[in-house]
Design an enzyme around this catalytic site. Structure first.
Site, mmCIF file in Angstrom:
data_model
loop_
_atom_site.group_PDB
_atom_site.id
_atom_site.type_symbol
_atom_site.label_atom_id
_atom_site.label_comp_id
_atom_site.label_asym_id
_atom_site.label_seq_id
_atom_site.Cartn_x
_atom_site.Cartn_y
_atom_site.Cartn_z
ATOM 1 C CB SER A 64 21.570 5.267 34.041
ATOM 2 O OG SER A 64 21.107 5.268 32.716
ATOM 3 C CD GLU A 69 -9.621 11.547 27.311
ATOM 4 O OE1 GLU A 69 -9.176 10.399 27.510
ATOM 5 O OE2 GLU A 69 -10.804 11.760 26.996
ATOM 6 C CE LYS A 78 18.053 -7.309 32.919
ATOM 7 N NZ LYS A 78 18.784 -6.808 34.112
ATOM 8 C CG ASP A 79 15.645 -0.845 27.542
ATOM 9 O OD1 ASP A 79 15.279 -0.968 28.726
ATOM 10 O OD2 ASP A 79 16.475 0.006 27.177
ATOM 11 C CG HIS A 97 23.503 8.205 26.087
ATOM 12 N ND1 HIS A 97 24.046 7.015 25.697
ATOM 13 C CD2 HIS A 97 22.163 7.981 26.175
ATOM 14 C CE1 HIS A 97 23.098 6.119 25.531
ATOM 15 N NE2 HIS A 97 21.936 6.679 25.815
#
Length: 393
Positions: free
Chosen positions: A214, A282, A238-239, A210
């Site tokens: 972005s 894994e 959207k998130d 922030h």
């Protein structure tokens, strides 16, 4: 017209005056025209919160003792109300989390999110990856099944190969020369403590993001879009939809594919006298396990595996091209595709027995991985720096 705040909001804002500007910052945060790949960050945060909540529940019922650890897991699964669900949430979270994390990092590599002024965003994200890998390894040992024990044995033997420091470091970490109750207790404390450290670093990662904003995936296109929109409500919706989609995948894994979450060999109590026929980690740690096996020397394998991560930390300085998006950088587009394929090949190789073909495929993949980041990327960046107005492809 903005509705007036409720009496409770007014009361809270007078006592915590930073909440209102913080809320306004997040809701009005200017977002460039990002695509669906940018929703993975919200998905990762949601998964971490679920894993943290389920982990606290499991810690209340787990006993870090080699005589009782395995039976305490069985007690959680069979006798604690909804214990099987909580443990499945925790194990399934690791699988879903690393899948989203590797895609998140891959998006950063493809779109050049490591470039200035976002170096701290990239570095804090990679630090999170290393912490998650360490946390996952420590957590994998805690059930004290066959694969847990022998997986820990492989890693400790690799660390012992470090000249001068290896043996004292392993002795310090394990509280002795063998994997016993002291080692299990320390790994439990490490796993539990790292969970809170991870939450703090996530806060730092979001703070760095922030601070600079972005990245814009259209910045290198012939017709870049420079307009921004507030985070809420378009991008927050959207998130939210992406998180719902991930939770559906999460539920499918837990309820319909539980065998994918735990190896059958780990359902057997640890036996130091009986080595499993095939020791495999894994899937999310398999690429690095393949790197350890690809080099005949234990120390050499450890150096290669560590260096493969270190070069990612160095990317902001290895790639100083004015361009970002690999879509508009033909050479980098090919190079990144090869790097992704190499990482995938290493992951598959790490899940197979070390036959000749898988060893050579691992070595070839390592050559491709290092060549992309140490040769192709810097040389292409230098060329693009000298001719920044070159044609887009």
């Amino acid at each position: 017209m903005t509705p007036p705040p409720s009496p409770f909001s007014h009361w809270l804002n007078k006592r915590l005056p930073f909440l209102r500007p913080l809320h306004q910052h997040f809701s009005r945060f200017p977002m460039p025209p990002v695509n669906g790949w940018w929703t993975l960050g919200a998905c990762l945060i949601a998964i971490v919160l679920l894993m943290g909540a389920s982990g606290l529940f499991l810690a209340l019922n787990y006993t870090p003792d080699i005589q009782q650890a395995f039976s305490s897991i069985e007690t959680i699964e069979r006798r604690v109300p909804s214990g099987w669900l909580i443990r499945s949430l925790h194990m399934g979270g690791a699988t879903v989390f690393f899948a989203a994390l590797y895609l998140h990092i891959g998006r950063g590599l493809w779109y050049g999110s490591y470039k200035a002024p976002r170096e701290l965003v990239w570095l804090s994200g990679l630090l999170l990856m290393v912490l998650f890998m360490t946390t996952a390894f420590a957590g994998y040992v805690l059930p004290w099944g066959q694969m847990s024990y022998w997986g820990a044995t492989v890693i400790t033997h690799a660390i012992e190969a470090i000249p001068a420091l290896g043996k004292p470091l392993v002795t310090f970490l394990l509280g002795g020369n063998d994997l016993g109750t002291v080692a299990l207790h320390r790994l439990f404390v490490l796993h539990f403590t790292l969970g809170f450290i991870v939450l703090a670093i996530i806060g730092l990662h979001v703070l760095c993001l922030h601070g600079v904003g972005s990245s814009n995936p259209t910045a290198d296109s012939p017709t870049p879009i420079t307009t921004t929109r507030p985070f809420h409500s378009d991008y927050s919706i959207k998130d939210g939809l992406a998180v719902c989609g991930v939770l559906i995948i999460y539920a499918i894994l837990i309820f319909f594919l539980p065998d994918w979450l735990e190896k059958t060999s780990n359902l057997i109590p640890a036996d130091p006298l009986k080595t499993p026929s095939d020791i495999t980690p894994e899937w999310y740690l398999a690429p690095f396990y393949a790197m350890l096996r690809a080099v005949p020397s234990r120390l050499g394998g450890l150096i290669i595996a560590a260096t493969s991560i270190i070069i990612l930390f160095a990317l902001p300085w290895l790639d100083q091209s004015p361009r970002h998006n690999a879509t508009y950088r033909p050479t980098i587009r090919v190079g990144m595709t090869l790097a992704f394929m190499a990482f995938l090949t290493l992951g598959i190789a790490g899940l197979h027995t070390p036959s000749t073909i898988w060893l050579w495929l691992s070595r070839l993949s390592l050559i491709v991985w290092f060549s992309v980041f140490l040769l192709i990327l810097p040389l292409t960046a230098r060329h693009e720096r000298l001719s920044p107005k070159g044609d887009h492809s």
